[in-house]
Design a protein around this motif. Sequence first.
Motif, mmCIF file in Angstrom:
data_model
loop_
_atom_site.group_PDB
_atom_site.id
_atom_site.type_symbol
_atom_site.label_atom_id
_atom_site.label_comp_id
_atom_site.label_asym_id
_atom_site.label_seq_id
_atom_site.Cartn_x
_atom_site.Cartn_y
_atom_site.Cartn_z
ATOM 1 N N LEU A 206 0.824 -1.214 0.000
ATOM 2 C CA LEU A 206 0.000 0.000 0.000
ATOM 3 C C LEU A 206 0.854 1.258 0.000
ATOM 4 O O LEU A 206 0.527 2.252 -0.659
ATOM 5 N N GLY A 207 1.966 1.210 0.759
ATOM 6 C CA GLY A 207 2.827 2.387 0.855
ATOM 7 C C GLY A 207 3.467 2.737 -0.470
ATOM 8 O O GLY A 207 3.516 3.908 -0.870
ATOM 9 N N VAL A 208 3.983 1.717 -1.169
ATOM 10 C CA VAL A 208 4.621 1.963 -2.465
ATOM 11 C C VAL A 208 3.598 2.490 -3.468
ATOM 12 O O VAL A 208 3.879 3.411 -4.246
ATOM 13 N N ARG A 209 2.423 1.923 -3.456
ATOM 14 C CA ARG A 209 1.374 2.406 -4.371
ATOM 15 C C ARG A 209 1.004 3.854 -4.065
ATOM 16 O O ARG A 209 0.805 4.662 -4.976
ATOM 17 N N GLU A 210 0.903 4.175 -2.765
ATOM 18 C CA GLU A 210 0.511 5.526 -2.380
ATOM 19 C C GLU A 210 1.575 6.528 -2.774
ATOM 20 O O GLU A 210 1.278 7.656 -3.195
ATOM 21 N N LEU A 211 2.862 6.145 -2.666
ATOM 22 C CA LEU A 211 3.956 7.073 -2.945
ATOM 23 C C LEU A 211 4.307 7.152 -4.428
ATOM 24 O O LEU A 211 4.726 8.209 -4.917
ATOM 25 N N THR A 212 4.182 6.041 -5.164
ATOM 26 C CA THR A 212 4.661 6.011 -6.547
ATOM 27 C C THR A 212 3.585 5.683 -7.575
ATOM 28 O O THR A 212 3.808 5.880 -8.779
ATOM 29 N N GLY A 213 2.476 5.134 -7.123
ATOM 30 C CA GLY A 213 1.447 4.698 -8.061
ATOM 31 C C GLY A 213 1.796 3.402 -8.751
ATOM 32 O O GLY A 213 1.108 2.983 -9.691
ATOM 33 N N GLN A 214 2.849 2.728 -8.297
ATOM 34 C CA GLN A 214 3.281 1.482 -8.917
ATOM 35 C C GLN A 214 3.242 0.340 -7.898
ATOM 36 O O GLN A 214 3.256 0.571 -6.683
ATOM 37 N N ASP A 215 3.236 -0.899 -8.416
ATOM 38 C CA ASP A 215 3.214 -2.073 -7.547
ATOM 39 C C ASP A 215 4.630 -2.457 -7.132
ATOM 40 O O ASP A 215 5.597 -2.216 -7.869
ATOM 41 N N VAL A 216 4.722 -3.100 -5.979
ATOM 42 C CA VAL A 216 6.024 -3.564 -5.480
ATOM 43 C C VAL A 216 6.368 -4.903 -6.120
ATOM 44 O O VAL A 216 5.546 -5.519 -6.809
ATOM 45 N N ASP A 217 7.578 -5.357 -5.864
ATOM 46 C CA ASP A 217 8.043 -6.668 -6.313
ATOM 47 C C ASP A 217 7.104 -7.750 -5.769
ATOM 48 O O ASP A 217 6.821 -7.807 -4.576
ATOM 49 N N GLN A 218 6.634 -8.641 -6.637
ATOM 50 C CA GLN A 218 5.687 -9.672 -6.223
ATOM 51 C C GLN A 218 6.307 -10.721 -5.305
ATOM 52 O O GLN A 218 5.604 -11.556 -4.745
ATOM 53 N N GLY A 219 7.622 -10.678 -5.136
ATOM 54 C CA GLY A 219 8.265 -11.625 -4.221
ATOM 55 C C GLY A 219 8.022 -11.319 -2.761
ATOM 56 O O GLY A 219 8.486 -12.038 -1.884
ATOM 57 N N ILE A 220 7.238 -10.272 -2.491
ATOM 58 C CA ILE A 220 7.014 -9.864 -1.104
ATOM 59 C C ILE A 220 6.325 -10.951 -0.289
ATOM 60 O O ILE A 220 6.642 -11.175 0.877
ATOM 61 N N TRP A 221 5.373 -11.683 -0.916
ATOM 62 C CA TRP A 221 4.644 -12.692 -0.138
ATOM 63 C C TRP A 221 5.543 -13.855 0.248
ATOM 64 O O TRP A 221 5.361 -14.471 1.304
ATOM 65 N N ALA A 222 6.523 -14.150 -0.593
ATOM 66 C CA ALA A 222 7.488 -15.194 -0.232
ATOM 67 C C ALA A 222 8.292 -14.762 0.992
ATOM 68 O O ALA A 222 8.563 -15.558 1.894
ATOM 69 N N ARG A 223 8.670 -13.482 1.029
ATOM 70 C CA ARG A 223 9.423 -12.981 2.191
ATOM 71 C C ARG A 223 8.557 -13.025 3.449
ATOM 72 O O ARG A 223 9.048 -13.319 4.537
ATOM 73 N N VAL A 224 7.269 -12.722 3.280
ATOM 74 C CA VAL A 224 6.355 -12.780 4.426
ATOM 75 C C VAL A 224 6.278 -14.201 4.978
ATOM 76 O O VAL A 224 6.345 -14.422 6.185
ATOM 77 N N GLN A 225 6.136 -15.184 4.071
ATOM 78 C CA GLN A 225 6.052 -16.569 4.522
ATOM 79 C C GLN A 225 7.344 -17.014 5.197
ATOM 80 O O GLN A 225 7.324 -17.784 6.170
ATOM 81 N N ASP A 226 8.491 -16.551 4.698
ATOM 82 C CA ASP A 226 9.773 -16.870 5.342
ATOM 83 C C ASP A 226 9.814 -16.309 6.758
ATOM 84 O O ASP A 226 10.314 -16.965 7.682
#
Length: 354
Positions: free
Chosen positions: A156-176
């Motif tokens: 949400l933060g990246v979208r709010e600041l840049t209007g773009q999506d973050v790296d989709q690997g974020i959910w893998a990092r969350v699961q780790d």
Amino acid sequence: MVVTLDNTKRNAIAIKLADMKLLQQLLIDNENLFLDECTDEAVADMIQAMLDDDHKNQGILDTMVIQYGIHKDAEQTVVEMVQKTRQLMQSEELSFFDKVFQHELLKHQQVMNGMTIHKAAQKVGVDVIAALSNLNTLNFENRAHQEQLKGIIEILGVRELTGQDVDQGIWARVQDAIAAISGVFGSAFTQTSENQDMSIQDFMRMDHNKINLLFTELLQSDDPEKIQEYFAQIDHDLSAHVGAEEEIVYPRVRHFYGEANTQKLSDEHTHWSLLFEELRSIDPNLPEFKERIKQIWDEIGNHFHQEETAMFTAIHNNMNSQETHELTKQFKTVKARIQQQMGGLETEVNTVNV
């Protein structure tokens, strides 16, 4: 002589449990609001999963408070904080990103509450540890939710600041990250719906185990004050348990367990009340006190054994799971009402007459 029972520690834990219950309802309300506001399907799915977990956690908290047996109000500062947070969450002052950010902080607060109570329980008594044994389940869930929320905040933060999506690997990092914290809480992690849909046999057995632990602690102690504390807690817990059995369980099982068998159990309850009344007039420093306690515990133990074998078997053979779960809800409601009517343990207890 009237001895005033000092249960400062037990009452302090009860207040902190009330804080957790208040925060738990706020977490649920927030997540319902987030689902209405969220437009991202993946994020909404994760919030829905959190909401499902938090409903289960609410059931676990309710059960723990009833098992603990002391009902207190939340701290006024926590009440005020919850009210202010609720107003902010329902207003347009915060963006969706800011609301989720604040929600993650609430999850952290809930984790720290749970960990603090868990550590405090170890200093008060094994009966408290037993009553609050599922705290680690809540702690694990909330830590896992924190990691998930951090991932949502990043998106949400990246979208709010840049209007773009973050790296989709974020959910893998969350699961780790969730896998990493499982080393801290995972051994006690048994989150299922069984805590919400517990059978009456399971719930009554939890009561029995806690009361047996209290008897064990009392008989092992040589401290007159601790002996009085354990005796008062036994009296308190047993009174609530017996009252709920008489009002809810025995009328329900009488027709299939048998009139004579059910009446025998009820008569034993009446006999205990007389024995406890006599014990209140005996100095706990005298050897006679513990001798009488042992005799009463033997009687109560035989009673518990009869319930856990013959009566529980009759319940299993004559009631389906939905009926036993409904009976548990009724039992918990009545037991909580009796506990609240009895109040906490800070009142005067006539334990010694000289």
